[in-house]
Design a protein around this motif. Structure first.
Motif, PDB file in Angstrom:
ATOM      1  N   UNK A  92       0.827  -1.209   0.000  1.00 53.20           N
ATOM      2  CA  UNK A  92       0.000   0.000   0.000  1.00 53.20           C
ATOM      3  C   UNK A  92       0.859   1.256   0.000  1.00 53.20           C
ATOM      4  N   UNK A  93       1.870   1.269   0.877  1.00 51.58           N
ATOM      5  CA  UNK A  93       2.721   2.456   0.967  1.00 51.58           C
ATOM      6  C   UNK A  93       3.524   2.670  -0.319  1.00 51.58           C
ATOM      7  N   UNK A  94       3.801   1.586  -1.049  1.00 57.46           N
ATOM      8  CA  UNK A  94       4.525   1.697  -2.313  1.00 57.46           C
ATOM      9  C   UNK A  94       3.604   2.060  -3.473  1.00 57.46           C
ATOM     10  N   UNK A  95       2.296   2.082  -3.208  1.00 56.41           N
ATOM     11  CA  UNK A  95       1.342   2.465  -4.248  1.00 56.41           C
ATOM     12  C   UNK A  95       0.788   1.315  -5.050  1.00 56.41           C
ATOM     13  N   UNK A  96       0.883   0.083  -4.527  1.00 51.02           N
ATOM     14  CA  UNK A  96       0.407  -1.075  -5.273  1.00 51.02           C
ATOM     15  C   UNK A  96      -0.902  -1.633  -4.756  1.00 51.02           C
ATOM     16  N   UNK A  97      -1.396  -2.653  -5.439  1.00 46.32           N
ATOM     17  CA  UNK A  97      -2.598  -3.366  -5.019  1.00 46.32           C
ATOM     18  C   UNK A  97      -2.215  -4.310  -3.888  1.00 46.32           C
ATOM     19  N   UNK A  98      -2.980  -4.294  -2.810  1.00 46.57           N
ATOM     20  CA  UNK A  98      -2.544  -4.971  -1.599  1.00 46.57           C
ATOM     21  C   UNK A  98      -3.159  -6.356  -1.434  1.00 46.57           C
ATOM     22  N   UNK A  99      -2.355  -7.254  -0.891  1.00 47.80           N
ATOM     23  CA  UNK A  99      -2.782  -8.613  -0.581  1.00 47.80           C
ATOM     24  C   UNK A  99      -1.658  -9.312   0.159  1.00 47.80           C
ATOM     25  N   UNK A 100      -1.810 -10.609   0.360  1.00 43.32           N
ATOM     26  CA  UNK A 100      -0.824 -11.357   1.135  1.00 43.32           C
ATOM     27  C   UNK A 100       0.307 -11.881   0.247  1.00 43.32           C
ATOM     28  N   UNK A 101       1.500 -11.377   0.474  1.00 41.04           N
ATOM     29  CA  UNK A 101       2.652 -11.766  -0.337  1.00 41.04           C
ATOM     30  C   UNK A 101       3.073 -13.212  -0.071  1.00 41.04           C
ATOM     31  N   UNK A 102       3.196 -13.653   1.197  1.00 45.24           N
ATOM     32  CA  UNK A 102       3.620 -15.041   1.423  1.00 45.24           C
ATOM     33  C   UNK A 102       2.579 -16.086   1.029  1.00 45.24           C
ATOM     34  N   UNK A 103       1.297 -15.835   1.321  1.00 40.72           N
ATOM     35  CA  UNK A 103       0.265 -16.868   1.138  1.00 40.72           C
ATOM     36  C   UNK A 103      -0.449 -16.790  -0.200  1.00 40.72           C
ATOM     37  N   UNK A 104      -0.342 -15.670  -0.899  1.00 39.92           N
ATOM     38  CA  UNK A 104      -0.973 -15.502  -2.212  1.00 39.92           C
ATOM     39  C   UNK A 104       0.083 -14.978  -3.170  1.00 39.92           C
ATOM     40  N   UNK A 105       1.215 -15.679  -3.169  1.00 36.95           N
ATOM     41  CA  UNK A 105       2.423 -15.172  -3.819  1.00 36.95           C
ATOM     42  C   UNK A 105       2.298 -15.031  -5.320  1.00 36.95           C
ATOM     43  N   UNK A 106       1.550 -15.898  -5.965  1.00 37.56           N
ATOM     44  CA  UNK A 106       1.463 -15.830  -7.421  1.00 37.56           C
ATOM     45  C   UNK A 106       0.917 -14.478  -7.879  1.00 37.56           C
ATOM     46  N   UNK A 107      -0.019 -13.949  -7.099  1.00 39.05           N
ATOM     47  CA  UNK A 107      -0.615 -12.663  -7.458  1.00 39.05           C
ATOM     48  C   UNK A 107       0.181 -11.496  -6.897  1.00 39.05           C
ATOM     49  N   UNK A 108       0.566 -11.571  -5.616  1.00 34.69           N
ATOM     50  CA  UNK A 108       1.051 -10.378  -4.933  1.00 34.69           C
ATOM     51  C   UNK A 108       2.573 -10.261  -4.803  1.00 34.69           C
ATOM     52  N   UNK A 109       3.305 -11.345  -4.950  1.00 33.50           N
ATOM     53  CA  UNK A 109       4.767 -11.220  -4.868  1.00 33.50           C
ATOM     54  C   UNK A 109       5.327 -10.326  -5.971  1.00 33.50           C
ATOM     55  N   UNK A 110       4.855 -10.447  -7.221  1.00 30.55           N
ATOM     56  CA  UNK A 110       5.379  -9.532  -8.255  1.00 30.55           C
ATOM     57  C   UNK A 110       5.032  -8.071  -7.968  1.00 30.55           C
ATOM     58  N   UNK A 111       3.846  -7.815  -7.431  1.00 30.51           N
ATOM     59  CA  UNK A 111       3.450  -6.446  -7.105  1.00 30.51           C
ATOM     60  C   UNK A 111       4.339  -5.904  -5.985  1.00 30.51           C
TER      61      UNK A 111
END
Length: 450
Positions: free
Chosen positions: A411-430
Motif C-alpha cells: 500500500x505504501x509503495x502504491x500497489x494493489x494490496x494482498x498477502x505476499x507469502x500466502x498468495x504469492x502468485x498474485x502479490x509477490x510480483x506487485x
C-alpha cells in the motif's frame, strides 16, 4: 516488555505468558461460541467471525471495483465469515486515499451493487448462509492522495504530524464540513439501493472524522468542545437515520484511542495509555442515536501502526511487546461493550495470535468483552479461516498470516494490496515492483493469471 516475534508453541504457553505479564485476556476451552448466530435488527449474522475492512487499493481510476477487488470479496464470501465489512469507500474524489480507492456515487453504485451480488453468490455456491454486509464510508482527510500525490485535507493542526504536512495542504472549512454531512447521507442512500445491510461511518485511524475527534485547537462549530468535535459524526448519523430510516443498519468503526500527544482517548499524563472517558461518552451517544454495531480499533497506521495491528516485522521495531497492544485493543472493546451492553461490539487485534486467536476470540465473547470477533490481515492471508474454525474448530498453521507487514508495504509503495507469502502468485510480483521503486500507478495491467 521489549518487542518479540510470535513464538508460542502451545495454548498453555500463551496462557502462561498472558498471566506473567499481568493481563486478564480470557481464553476459552473450546471455540463453540464462535459458531453461534447473532441477531442484528431484523437480520442475522450466521456466526461470530467477521472480516474487517481491509483496503486493497485495487479499484479502477474512477472508483469502481476491478478484477482483484472482485476476486478478494468472492474469496472472503466463500470463506464462511458471518460478516463481511467491505473496505473504506470514499464519499468524494478528493477524499480518496489513493487513485484506486473505491468511491461511491451515482456512477459507481451499479458496479458496487454487482460486486456485492457476486460476493453473495460466491457464498451461496460454497454452501454458506448469506453473510451480513457493511459498506464503510470514508473521507481520508490528511491522508488523501486521490491522484497519486498528497493532497491533504486537514481538520486540525497536530504537533506530532506537522512534519508530514506537504505544501498546498487544505484546512477544511466549517462550510465544507457541513456540505459533507449531506454527501455522506447520499452515499448511505446509494449503499442501501445497492443492497448492503449496513453502512459504517468510519471514525478511526487518523482519517477526517477521527481527526476531528481530537481537534481541540480548531475554531468554529466542529472543534474545541466535546460537542463540537463529535458534531460531524453525530450529524451524519442523525441525517442518515432520518433519510434512510430502517433501510440500513448503522455501524461505526471507532478509534478508541490514538496513542499520540493530545490525541483522542489518550491519557493526559501518558499519551501511550488510553483514557476512554470521552470514547465511552461518544459510543453511548451514538447508541442512543440508533447505531447498532461498533468495531473498536485504535492508533494511526500512518504514525504508530504497531498500535493498530501488532506485528512481528514492519517499517520499524516497536518499543513494546505485541501482546501489550493485543491486550489494549481487546480491553478497549471490553470497556465499550460494557458501556453499551445492548449494542454489538466487535473486537480487533486478534490476527497476531495466529492459531490461538479463536480461543481468545471465544473467551472474549464468553466473558462479555465483545459479541463479534474481527479479523483483518488474517483474511488477506487465509480467506477461509472462518470456515475452518466452524467446521474443524482449528486453523491451519500453513495458511496463517505471519504479521510480516508486506501487505501494508504494498500500500505504501502504491500497489494493489494482498498477502505476499500466502498468495504469492498474485502479490509477490506487485510487492517486488514496489520495493524496486517502480510506481505501480504507471500501469493498470493486472497479471494474466488472475
Amino acid at each position: 516488555m521489549s518487542h518479540a516475534k510470535f513464538h508460542y508453541q502451545s495454548l498453555e504457553e500463551l496462557r502462561q505468558d498472558i498471566a506473567e505479564r499481568g493481563y486478564a485476556i480470557p481464553l476459552a476451552a473450546s471455540v463453540e461460541v464462535l459458531k453461534q448466530p447473532l441477531a442484528i435488527g431484523s437480520k442475522k449474522i450466521p456466526n461470530r467471525l467477521s472480516i474487517l475492512p481491509m483496503e486493497g487499493c485495487d479499484g479502477t481510476r474512477d472508483g469502481k471495483p476491478d478484477e482483484l477487488t472482485l476476486r478478494r470479496y468472492q474469496r472472503f464470501a466463500r470463506g464462511g465469515a458471518g460478516l463481511v465489512w467491505f473496505e473504506a469507500t470514499a464519499v468524494v474524489h478528493e477524499g480518496r486515499a489513493n487513485p484506486r480507492q473505491l468511491q461511491i456515487n451515482d456512477v459507481t453504485k451499479e458496479s458496487l451493487q454487482a460486486m456485492l451480488g457476486e460476493s453473495l453468490q460466491a457464498a451461496a455456491q460454497a454452501g454458506h448462509e448469506r453473510p451480513f454486509t457493511i459498506l464503510q464510508l470514508t473521507h481520508s482527510g490528511r491522508n488523501s492522495r486521490p491522484d497519486g500525490s498528497p493532497k491533504q485535507v486537514i481538520a486540525a493542526r497536530a504537533a506530532h504530524l506537522e512534519g508530514k504536512l506537504v505544501e498546498g495542504y487544505h484546512m477544511i472549512t466549517d462550510q465544507e464540513l457541513a456540505e459533507l454531512e449531506d454527501t455522506y447521507v447520499h452515499a448511505a442512500e446509494l449503499a442501501a439501493e445497492a443492497g448492503f445491510d449496513a453502512v459504517d461511518i468510519k471514525s478511526s485511524h487518523g482519517y477526517l472524522l477521527a481527526e476531528l475527534l481530537m481537534a481541540h485547537n480548531r475554531e468554529g462549530i466542529y472543534g474545541g468542545s466535546f460537542a463540537n468535535r463529535t458534531r460531524l459524526l453525530c450529524n451524519i448519523i442523525d441525517k442518515i437515520k432520518q433519510k434512510v430510516g430502517n433501510k440500513l443498519i448503522l455501524a461505526v468503526r471507532l478509534g478508541a484511542y490514538d496513542s499520540v500527544p493530545g490525541g483522542w482517548g489518550a491519557d493526559k499524563e501518558d499519551y501511550r495509555q488510553p483514557d476512554l472517558a470521552e470514547p465511552v461518552k461518544l459510543i453511548q451517544m451514538l447508541r442512543d442515536k440508533g447505531v447498532t454495531l461498533f468495531n473498536i480499533s485504535a492508533g494511526n497506521p500512518y504514525y504508530n501502526p504497531h498500535v493498530t495491528r501488532p506485528y512481528d516485522t514492519g517499517s520499524y521495531l516497536p518499543p513494546t511487546h505485541p501482546l501489550e497492544h493485543v491486550n489494549m485493543l481487546l480491553n478497549a472493546a471490553r470497556v465499550m461493550q460494557e458501556a453499551v451492553p445492548d449494542a454489538i461490539v466487535m473486537g480487533s487485534g486478534l490476527t497476531w495470535l495466529r492459531q490461538y486467536a479463536p480461543y481468545v476470540a471465544a473467551g472474549c465473547i464468553e466473558a462479555g468483552w465483545m459479541k463479534l470477533a474481527g479479523f483483518g490481515r488474517q483474511a488477506f492471508a487465509y480467506p477461509d479461516f472462518a470456515q475452518d474454525i466452524v467446521t474443524t474448530g482449528a486453523l491451519d498453521t500453513s495458511k496463517l498470516c505471519l504479521a510480516c507487514s508486506k501487505c501494508t508495504a504494498i500500500m505504501r509503495d502504491g500497489g494493489r494490496s494482498g498477502c505476499v507469502p500466502r498468495d504469492a502468485q498474485v502479490y509477490a510480483p506487485i510487492y517486488r515492483q514496489g520495493r524496486e521503486g517502480k510506481s505501480p500507478y504507471e500501469s493498470d495491467h493486472v497479471a494474466e493469471h488472475v
